[in-house]
Design a protein around this motif. Structure first.
Motif, mmCIF file in Angstrom:
data_model
loop_
_atom_site.group_PDB
_atom_site.id
_atom_site.type_symbol
_atom_site.label_atom_id
_atom_site.label_comp_id
_atom_site.label_asym_id
_atom_site.label_seq_id
_atom_site.Cartn_x
_atom_site.Cartn_y
_atom_site.Cartn_z
ATOM 1 N N ASN A 199 -0.674 -2.502 -13.555
ATOM 2 C CA ASN A 199 -0.660 -1.559 -14.679
ATOM 3 C C ASN A 199 -0.261 -0.183 -14.148
ATOM 4 O O ASN A 199 -1.012 0.436 -13.392
ATOM 5 C CB ASN A 199 -2.041 -1.501 -15.325
ATOM 6 C CG ASN A 199 -2.091 -0.542 -16.505
ATOM 7 O OD1 ASN A 199 -1.094 0.073 -16.868
ATOM 8 N ND2 ASN A 199 -3.262 -0.407 -17.098
ATOM 9 N N SER A 238 -17.712 1.289 -24.428
ATOM 10 C CA SER A 238 -16.786 1.223 -25.558
ATOM 11 C C SER A 238 -16.378 2.631 -25.963
ATOM 12 O O SER A 238 -16.920 3.626 -25.470
ATOM 13 C CB SER A 238 -17.440 0.507 -26.748
ATOM 14 O OG SER A 238 -18.599 1.221 -27.178
ATOM 15 N N PHE A 271 -5.009 4.023 -24.620
ATOM 16 C CA PHE A 271 -4.588 2.618 -24.608
ATOM 17 C C PHE A 271 -3.591 2.349 -25.726
ATOM 18 O O PHE A 271 -3.558 3.047 -26.744
ATOM 19 C CB PHE A 271 -5.788 1.682 -24.753
ATOM 20 C CG PHE A 271 -6.672 1.977 -25.935
ATOM 21 C CD1 PHE A 271 -6.465 1.375 -27.171
ATOM 22 C CD2 PHE A 271 -7.725 2.879 -25.806
ATOM 23 C CE1 PHE A 271 -7.281 1.656 -28.247
ATOM 24 C CE2 PHE A 271 -8.547 3.158 -26.890
ATOM 25 C CZ PHE A 271 -8.329 2.550 -28.119
ATOM 26 N N THR A 275 -7.277 -1.743 -29.948
ATOM 27 C CA THR A 275 -8.539 -1.813 -29.212
ATOM 28 C C THR A 275 -8.310 -1.535 -27.736
ATOM 29 O O THR A 275 -7.207 -1.723 -27.201
ATOM 30 C CB THR A 275 -9.185 -3.202 -29.378
ATOM 31 O OG1 THR A 275 -8.290 -4.193 -28.897
ATOM 32 C CG2 THR A 275 -9.516 -3.468 -30.841
ATOM 33 N N TRP A 276 -9.384 -1.116 -27.074
ATOM 34 C CA TRP A 276 -9.312 -0.813 -25.648
ATOM 35 C C TRP A 276 -9.017 -2.072 -24.843
ATOM 36 O O TRP A 276 -9.694 -3.085 -24.962
ATOM 37 C CB TRP A 276 -10.620 -0.182 -25.182
ATOM 38 C CG TRP A 276 -10.821 -0.189 -23.691
ATOM 39 C CD1 TRP A 276 -11.751 -0.887 -22.987
ATOM 40 C CD2 TRP A 276 -10.066 0.534 -22.714
ATOM 41 N NE1 TRP A 276 -11.646 -0.656 -21.647
ATOM 42 C CE2 TRP A 276 -10.604 0.216 -21.443
ATOM 43 C CE3 TRP A 276 -8.983 1.407 -22.795
ATOM 44 C CZ2 TRP A 276 -10.108 0.750 -20.277
ATOM 45 C CZ3 TRP A 276 -8.491 1.944 -21.618
ATOM 46 C CH2 TRP A 276 -9.038 1.627 -20.376
ATOM 47 N N ASP A 277 -7.941 -1.996 -24.033
ATOM 48 C CA ASP A 277 -7.549 -3.078 -23.140
ATOM 49 C C ASP A 277 -7.149 -2.442 -21.823
ATOM 50 O O ASP A 277 -6.137 -1.727 -21.749
ATOM 51 C CB ASP A 277 -6.384 -3.868 -23.739
ATOM 52 C CG ASP A 277 -5.944 -5.031 -22.847
ATOM 53 O OD1 ASP A 277 -6.461 -5.155 -21.720
ATOM 54 O OD2 ASP A 277 -5.064 -5.802 -23.277
ATOM 55 N N PRO A 278 -7.939 -2.643 -20.752
ATOM 56 C CA PRO A 278 -7.607 -1.992 -19.479
ATOM 57 C C PRO A 278 -6.215 -2.328 -18.965
ATOM 58 O O PRO A 278 -5.627 -1.550 -18.215
ATOM 59 C CB PRO A 278 -8.681 -2.506 -18.514
ATOM 60 C CG PRO A 278 -9.633 -3.298 -19.306
ATOM 61 C CD PRO A 278 -9.122 -3.470 -20.692
ATOM 62 N N ALA A 279 -5.676 -3.504 -19.375
ATOM 63 C CA ALA A 279 -4.344 -3.883 -18.905
ATOM 64 C C ALA A 279 -3.245 -3.090 -19.597
ATOM 65 O O ALA A 279 -2.110 -3.038 -19.114
ATOM 66 C CB ALA A 279 -4.123 -5.376 -19.129
ATOM 67 N N LYS A 280 -3.563 -2.494 -20.736
ATOM 68 C CA LYS A 280 -2.580 -1.713 -21.481
ATOM 69 C C LYS A 280 -3.055 -0.276 -21.691
ATOM 70 O O LYS A 280 -2.687 0.367 -22.670
ATOM 71 C CB LYS A 280 -2.296 -2.364 -22.840
ATOM 72 C CG LYS A 280 -1.611 -3.721 -22.731
ATOM 73 C CD LYS A 280 -1.268 -4.265 -24.112
ATOM 74 C CE LYS A 280 -0.540 -5.591 -24.006
ATOM 75 N NZ LYS A 280 -0.185 -6.112 -25.357
#
Length: 447
Positions: A199, A238, A271, A275-280
């Motif tokens: 990422n 969150s 992001f 929704t929160w996605d650490p990969a994006k």
């Protein structure tokens, strides 16, 4: 009778700092490359450098030899590769007959990635260079940087645009661009591995804390162009009520801001998607909402200003001097006073100036004339308080057609100021000069 001429300093008196900056920019007339882990390839390409406007020098176009090297020619996805961008043979040298001192040049630039991974690597070098003699060639120099491998495959590295900053008397930039990009490939690395893609997204905040309802600015890089991105508060598990959205521009980087007031916010995230996605996304980056209780906060503001260099100019109080008359058969001195000249040297460089004058013969009725060498002057020069330079009056004596110095200031580390120049004038009229009006032209030149 005598008349002055308004003028500004000629290009030959451009101050050394500007020349130094422009000349070093010419060095960059080439692009850079680097020492290697494999054997890097020297490449040659045409660059165009734009010297600072104050230098009065046109754009420089010429060939540069450069090379790029890496510390790891066979990285894995996720590894950091250190890059060196070296100018082996600059496009030009010092264009002026003036020695330039050591350690005034700081280069920065870009290495262009291609193939399996595209983008640019920011590189820069230290402010160090050997002294360069007048009209001598410039030495090569190096810049370094690094990038993270995100894709497997062959990744090419080519020299890109760069800038030369010189800090001599004042700070000046000389940007240089590759005339026909991209420049030739100088180095190639072959990346392997890579299960999950790395990422590349990053986020930095302008501050780590603030009062409720304070604006928080986040700088985002390497997000997907055209995607909707959310900047939000983070409570440890969150997102919080603090939230804002925007659209990522084509370059993948932008600055967003939101007002943060939820006391549950202990950090910030950004992001792509709903929704929160650490990969994006990027973050969390710590942030604290100050809720009172005697705590308080502190903000720093960096203040910047600049002083702009001006020009060397002169003006005069008038352009006519009425000198006294003399009697036929007696002759003698016809006297008057030069119309006062004001010299303003607002260049702020190391060069002084010189004000000279020369006069034509004085023509009269029926072809009669009085020779130019019959005019003499007694110069005076005053310096305005606070001026870095001190004006010196020229020597009393004949002016003539060959000319003489009216006033001047010397070269120094820093010159400039405002000056007023005067002179008493005396024309030695032969005793049996034909009666009538006589006129000549006194031309003043400032360099």
């Amino acid at each position: 009778m005598p008349s002055g001429k308004q003028s500004s300093g000629g290009r030959r008196r451009r101050w050394v700092a500007a020349l130094g900056a422009a000349a070093l920019g010419i060095v960059g007339g080439g692009a850079f490359a680097c020492p290697a882990a494999a054997v890097p390839t020297n490449v040659e390409f045409i660059t165009i450098c734009t010297p600072p406007p104050i230098a009065g020098i046109p754009n420089i176009e010429g060939p540069t030899t450069a090379k790029i090297s890496v510390d790891n020619a066979a990285p894995k996805v996720g590894d950091t590769v250190n890059v060196t961008y070296e100018v082996v043979k600059p496009a030009a040298g010092n264009p002026v007959d003036i020695d330039l001192p050591a350690n005034i040049m700081k280069p920065s630039g870009k290495v262009v990635l291609g193939g399996a991974q595209t983008g640019e690597v920011a590189v820069e070098g230290p402010r160090e260079n050997a002294p360069v003699g007048g009209l001598e060639p410039f030495p090569g120099f190096k810049m370094t940087g690094s990038f993270t491998v995100t894709q497997a495959g062959d990744i090419t590295l080519s020299p890109g645009n760069y800038n030369i900053n010189t800090n001599y008397i004042m700070s000046l930039d000389t940007p240089c661009v590759v005339k026909t990009p991209p420049a030739p490939v100088s180095e190639t690395v072959t990346a392997t591995g890579g299960g999950d893609p790395v990422n590349p997204r990053t986020m930095t905040l302008d501050t780590s804390s603030g009062e409720p309802d304070a604006w928080v600015y986040a700088r985002l890089t390497k997000f997907t162009p055209g995607s909707t991105v959310t900047l939000a508060g983070w409570n440890g598990t969150s997102i919080t009520a603090d939230k804002g959205t925007g659209t990522v521009p084509a370059n993948g980087s932008q600055t967003m801001r939101i007002k943060v007031k939820d006391p549950a916010t202990v950090g910030m995230v950004a992001f792509e998607g709903d929704t929160w996605d650490p990969a994006k996304g990027a973050g969390p980056v710590p942030y604290t909402v100050n809720t009172g209780g005697g705590g308080g906060s502190k903000l720093d503001q960096n203040l910047k200003s600049s002083v702009k260099a001006g020009q060397l100019t002169m003006t005069q109080a008038g352009n006519t001097v009425q000198m006294s008359g003399v009697d036929f058969g007696q002759g003698g001195a016809s006297t008057g006073a030069l119309q006062q000249v004001t010299v303003k040297d607002f260049r702020g460089g190391p060069a002084g100036w010189s004000l000279t004058g020369k006069v034509t013969k004085f023509t009269g009725p029926g072809g009669a004339y009085i020779d130019a060498d019959k005019l003499s002057w007694t110069p005076k020069c005053a310096t305005k308080a606070g001026s870095p330079s001190v004006c010196a009056a020229g020597s009393a004596g004949p002016v003539g057609g060959q000319g003489a110095t009216l006033a001047q200031t010397p070269n120094a580390a820093l010159t400039g100021g405002e000056f007023t120049v005067d002179a008493g004038l005396s024309l030695n009229v032969p005793e049996f000069t034909a009666p009538g009006e006589y006129a000549g032209v006194l031309t003043l030149t400032l360099t």
